[in-house]
Motif scaffolding. Structure first.
Motif, PDB file in Angstrom:
ATOM      1  N   HIS A   1       0.194  -1.102  -0.050  1.00 19.98           N
ATOM      2  CA  HIS A   1       0.075  -0.064   0.158  1.00 19.98           C
ATOM      3  C   HIS A   1       0.758   1.450   0.192  1.00 19.98           C
ATOM      4  O   HIS A   1       0.010   2.197  -0.107  1.00 19.98           O
ATOM      5  N   GLY A   2       2.018   1.246   0.076  1.00 26.07           N
ATOM      6  CA  GLY A   2       3.100   1.805   0.327  1.00 26.07           C
ATOM      7  C   GLY A   2       4.533   1.716   0.114  1.00 26.07           C
ATOM      8  O   GLY A   2       4.637   1.174   1.400  1.00 26.07           O
ATOM      9  N   ILE A   3       5.305   2.586  -1.179  1.00 26.50           N
ATOM     10  CA  ILE A   3       6.931   2.153  -0.696  1.00 26.50           C
ATOM     11  C   ILE A   3       7.229   3.463  -0.378  1.00 26.50           C
ATOM     12  O   ILE A   3       7.047   4.240  -1.353  1.00 26.50           O
ATOM     13  N   ASP A   4       8.677   4.048  -0.080  1.00 26.33           N
ATOM     14  CA  ASP A   4       9.059   4.992  -0.093  1.00 26.33           C
ATOM     15  C   ASP A   4      10.711   4.894  -0.096  1.00 26.33           C
ATOM     16  O   ASP A   4      11.274   4.068   1.132  1.00 26.33           O
ATOM     17  N   HIS A   5      12.147   5.415  -0.203  1.00 30.80           N
ATOM     18  CA  HIS A   5      13.558   5.445  -0.002  1.00 30.80           C
ATOM     19  C   HIS A   5      13.496   6.578   0.174  1.00 30.80           C
ATOM     20  O   HIS A   5      13.991   7.187  -1.079  1.00 30.80           O
ATOM     21  N   ARG A   6      15.130   7.326   0.697  1.00 29.69           N
ATOM     22  CA  ARG A   6      15.560   8.020   1.605  1.00 29.69           C
ATOM     23  C   ARG A   6      16.861   7.686   1.840  1.00 29.69           C
ATOM     24  O   ARG A   6      17.273   6.827   2.593  1.00 29.69           O
ATOM     25  N   VAL A   7      17.376   8.699   1.874  1.00 27.49           N
ATOM     26  CA  VAL A   7      19.207   9.493   1.633  1.00 27.49           C
ATOM     27  C   VAL A   7      19.119   9.701   2.709  1.00 27.49           C
ATOM     28  O   VAL A   7      18.796  10.899   2.396  1.00 27.49           O
ATOM     29  N   GLU A   8      20.204   9.748   3.647  1.00 26.76           N
ATOM     30  CA  GLU A   8      21.087  11.142   4.115  1.00 26.76           C
ATOM     31  C   GLU A   8      22.885  11.432   3.745  1.00 26.76           C
ATOM     32  O   GLU A   8      23.050  10.336   2.768  1.00 26.76           O
ATOM     33  N   PRO A   9      22.539  12.566   4.326  1.00 29.09           N
ATOM     34  CA  PRO A   9      24.036  12.579   3.836  1.00 29.09           C
ATOM     35  C   PRO A   9      25.349  11.611   3.699  1.00 29.09           C
ATOM     36  O   PRO A   9      25.440  11.196   5.364  1.00 29.09           O
ATOM     37  N   GLN A  10      26.231  11.813   3.022  1.00 25.96           N
ATOM     38  CA  GLN A  10      27.254  11.074   3.090  1.00 25.96           C
ATOM     39  C   GLN A  10      28.036  11.132   4.592  1.00 25.96           C
ATOM     40  O   GLN A  10      28.422  10.306   5.256  1.00 25.96           O
ATOM     41  N   ALA A  11      28.409  12.582   4.830  1.00 26.10           N
ATOM     42  CA  ALA A  11      29.122  13.107   5.910  1.00 26.10           C
ATOM     43  C   ALA A  11      28.918  12.626   6.762  1.00 26.10           C
ATOM     44  O   ALA A  11      27.648  13.297   7.243  1.00 26.10           O
ATOM     45  N   LEU A  12      28.780  11.788   8.007  1.00 28.60           N
ATOM     46  CA  LEU A  12      28.592  11.602   9.284  1.00 28.60           C
ATOM     47  C   LEU A  12      28.608  12.281  10.217  1.00 28.60           C
ATOM     48  O   LEU A  12      28.084  12.901  11.310  1.00 28.60           O
ATOM     49  N   GLY A  13      29.238  13.632   9.731  1.00 20.64           N
ATOM     50  CA  GLY A  13      29.540  14.577  10.920  1.00 20.64           C
ATOM     51  C   GLY A  13      28.975  16.330  10.555  1.00 20.64           C
ATOM     52  O   GLY A  13      28.643  16.731  11.371  1.00 20.64           O
ATOM     53  N   VAL A  14      27.356  14.934   9.507  1.00 19.65           N
ATOM     54  CA  VAL A  14      26.901  17.011   9.244  1.00 19.65           C
ATOM     55  C   VAL A  14      25.402  15.542   9.426  1.00 19.65           C
ATOM     56  O   VAL A  14      24.274  17.070   9.769  1.00 19.65           O
ATOM     57  N   ARG A  15      25.533  14.562  10.194  1.00 22.27           N
ATOM     58  CA  ARG A  15      24.170  13.848  10.815  1.00 22.27           C
ATOM     59  C   ARG A  15      23.731  13.611  11.995  1.00 22.27           C
ATOM     60  O   ARG A  15      24.925  14.260  13.212  1.00 22.27           O
ATOM     61  N   ASP A  16      22.488  13.527  12.772  1.00 23.63           N
ATOM     62  CA  ASP A  16      22.411  13.762  14.098  1.00 23.63           C
ATOM     63  C   ASP A  16      22.679  11.941  13.955  1.00 23.63           C
ATOM     64  O   ASP A  16      21.710  11.293  13.622  1.00 23.63           O
ATOM     65  N   LEU A  17      23.364  11.801  14.652  1.00 23.09           N
ATOM     66  CA  LEU A  17      22.868   9.800  14.826  1.00 23.09           C
ATOM     67  C   LEU A  17      22.283   9.298  15.837  1.00 23.09           C
ATOM     68  O   LEU A  17      21.841   7.857  15.579  1.00 23.09           O
ATOM     69  N   THR A  18      21.645  10.335  16.177  1.00 25.49           N
ATOM     70  CA  THR A  18      20.497   9.516  17.560  1.00 25.49           C
ATOM     71  C   THR A  18      19.099   9.302  16.399  1.00 25.49           C
ATOM     72  O   THR A  18      18.499   9.301  16.923  1.00 25.49           O
ATOM     73  N   ASP A  19      19.115  10.126  15.206  1.00 23.67           N
ATOM     74  CA  ASP A  19      17.958  10.114  15.014  1.00 23.67           C
ATOM     75  C   ASP A  19      18.019   9.334  13.245  1.00 23.67           C
ATOM     76  O   ASP A  19      19.423  10.524  12.997  1.00 23.67           O
ATOM     77  N   SER A  20      17.073   9.743  12.862  1.00 23.88           N
ATOM     78  CA  SER A  20      16.682   8.708  11.357  1.00 23.88           C
ATOM     79  C   SER A  20      15.958   9.669  10.282  1.00 23.88           C
ATOM     80  O   SER A  20      14.182   8.907  10.224  1.00 23.88           O
ATOM     81  N   PRO A  21      16.166  11.271  10.223  1.00 32.13           N
ATOM     82  CA  PRO A  21      15.372  11.781   9.065  1.00 32.13           C
ATOM     83  C   PRO A  21      14.730  10.825   8.018  1.00 32.13           C
ATOM     84  O   PRO A  21      13.589  11.231   7.536  1.00 32.13           O
ATOM     85  N   SER A  22      15.447  10.899   7.227  1.00 33.69           N
ATOM     86  CA  SER A  22      15.191   9.900   5.984  1.00 33.69           C
ATOM     87  C   SER A  22      14.207   8.715   6.134  1.00 33.69           C
ATOM     88  O   SER A  22      13.588   8.780   5.965  1.00 33.69           O
ATOM     89  N   THR A  23      14.567   7.527   7.484  1.00 28.64           N
ATOM     90  CA  THR A  23      13.492   7.358   7.810  1.00 28.64           C
ATOM     91  C   THR A  23      11.951   7.587   7.666  1.00 28.64           C
ATOM     92  O   THR A  23      11.245   6.959   7.185  1.00 28.64           O
ATOM     93  N   ARG A  24      12.207   8.209   8.827  1.00 28.50           N
ATOM     94  CA  ARG A  24      11.083   8.881   8.961  1.00 28.50           C
ATOM     95  C   ARG A  24      10.169   9.628   7.624  1.00 28.50           C
ATOM     96  O   ARG A  24       8.910   9.883   7.521  1.00 28.50           O
ATOM     97  N   LEU A  25      10.596  10.650   6.448  1.00 34.30           N
ATOM     98  CA  LEU A  25      10.420  10.971   5.530  1.00 34.30           C
ATOM     99  C   LEU A  25       9.688   9.823   4.774  1.00 34.30           C
ATOM    100  O   LEU A  25       9.156   9.907   3.803  1.00 34.30           O
TER     101      LEU A  25
END
Length: 311
Positions: free
Chosen positions: A193-217
């Motif tokens: 009924h729905g499927i989607d995929h997203r990606v985070e920035p490659q650089a780990l230093g610009v990501r909040d490793l305690t969260d996953s905005p791409s999963t949420r989106l």
């Protein structure tokens, strides 16, 4: 004209306890493909589209995915495609193909041969080539960095027990079908009924490793938040990542969650989708969320919502 509904109608995987050391890609796949086609009542070569997921780089030789076609049966010629990642993304491509109406059935499979090399070294090559890759951090070191971020943020009380999956080989396959073809093949299709995929920035230093905005989106685009799910199948290469995914997917502490455990590289995400579908096939659940990831620290994420037939 409305696009057709697409469902997972069959699923099979190699047994986790099976000794696969020394097997070729074709030998890994042959029993799995035989089982999934038998479930769907299809002969080799009968699916109208075939898509696979694997990694030539992980296997250590170019175009290794072509060797697997010996197990598929590529003569007479078939409509075939390949993605250089987990088989969950091959399922996404096949889903799009069926939505266009160019095919009514699709065979999707994935295989991984991590035993061909040293994953801790090989997978470090997917990192930023200027800052991170020269340090040679493997998946376990980066997962430990993410775990430490969760502990420092107060979201994890102590280090999660266990490590990521060992270097193992394996294979999995599903059959997709559209519309009435799905109903004819399977008594209880698992409709996507729905499927989607997203990606985070490659650089780990610009990501909040305690969260996953791409999963949420991805979950939002897939419709995961519109209603509760009976079960969530999560791809968690490291145990601590379940904390991140539960938060991103708004899964409460009482939600029934099944994590990936020691599933093979390049196959684990497709297994989560297959297990979600199998729960619907068996009548154990009506609405299931499935998640797949690729890359370091949940970099790329795919979310699907599967449902049984609505009465």
């Amino acid at each position: 004209m409305e696009p057709p509904q697409v469902a997972v109608v069959a699923y099979a995987r190699s047994a986790p306890e099976e000794d696969t050391a020394g097997l070729s890609e074709a030998e890994l796949l042959l029993p799995v493909l035989g089982e999934v086609l038998q479930q769907a009542g299809l002969r080799p070569g009968e699916p109208e589209f075939t898509c696979s997921g694997s990694s030539d780089y992980l296997a250590g030789r170019p175009f290794s995915f072509t060797l697997a076609l010996d197990a598929v049966g590529a003569w007479p010629p078939i409509a075939e495609s390949h993605v250089e990642t987990d088989g969950a993304w091959a399922l996404y491509e096949a889903w799009v193909k069926l939505l266009t109406g160019e095919a009514r059935t699709a065979l999707v499979y994935a295989h991984g041969k991590a035993s061909a090399g040293e994953p801790e070294r090989v997978l470090s090559r997917q990192l930023d080539p200027y800052c991170l890759a020269p340090l040679w951090p493997g998946p376990e070191a980066l997962a430990g960095l993410q775990e430490r971020a969760l502990i420092d943020a107060g979201e994890l009380a102590e280090p999660a027990p266990g490590k990521g999956p060992p270097a193992g080989d394996g294979a999995a396959a599903v059959v997709l079908a559209a519309g009435e073809t799905a109903r004819r093949i399977c008594g209880r299709p698992a409709w996507i009924h729905g499927i989607d995929h997203r990606v985070e920035p490659q650089a780990l230093g610009v990501r909040d490793l305690t969260d996953s905005p791409s999963t949420r989106l991805a979950a939002e685009r897939a419709g995961a938040y519109r209603a509760s799910v009976d079960v969530a199948e999560l791809h968690t290469p490291h145990p601590a990542q379940e904390v991140v995914l539960r938060k991103a997917l708004a899964l409460g502490a009482d939600a029934e969650v099944h994590a990936s455990g020691a599933d093979p590289l390049m196959v684990a995400g497709l297994i989560r989708l297959g297990e979600a579908a199998a729960r619907i096939h068996r009548g154990e659940a009506g609405r299931v969320l499935a998640h797949a990831t690729s890359g370091p620290c949940l970099q790329q994420n795919l979310v699907a919502v599967l449902e049984g037939e609505r009465g």
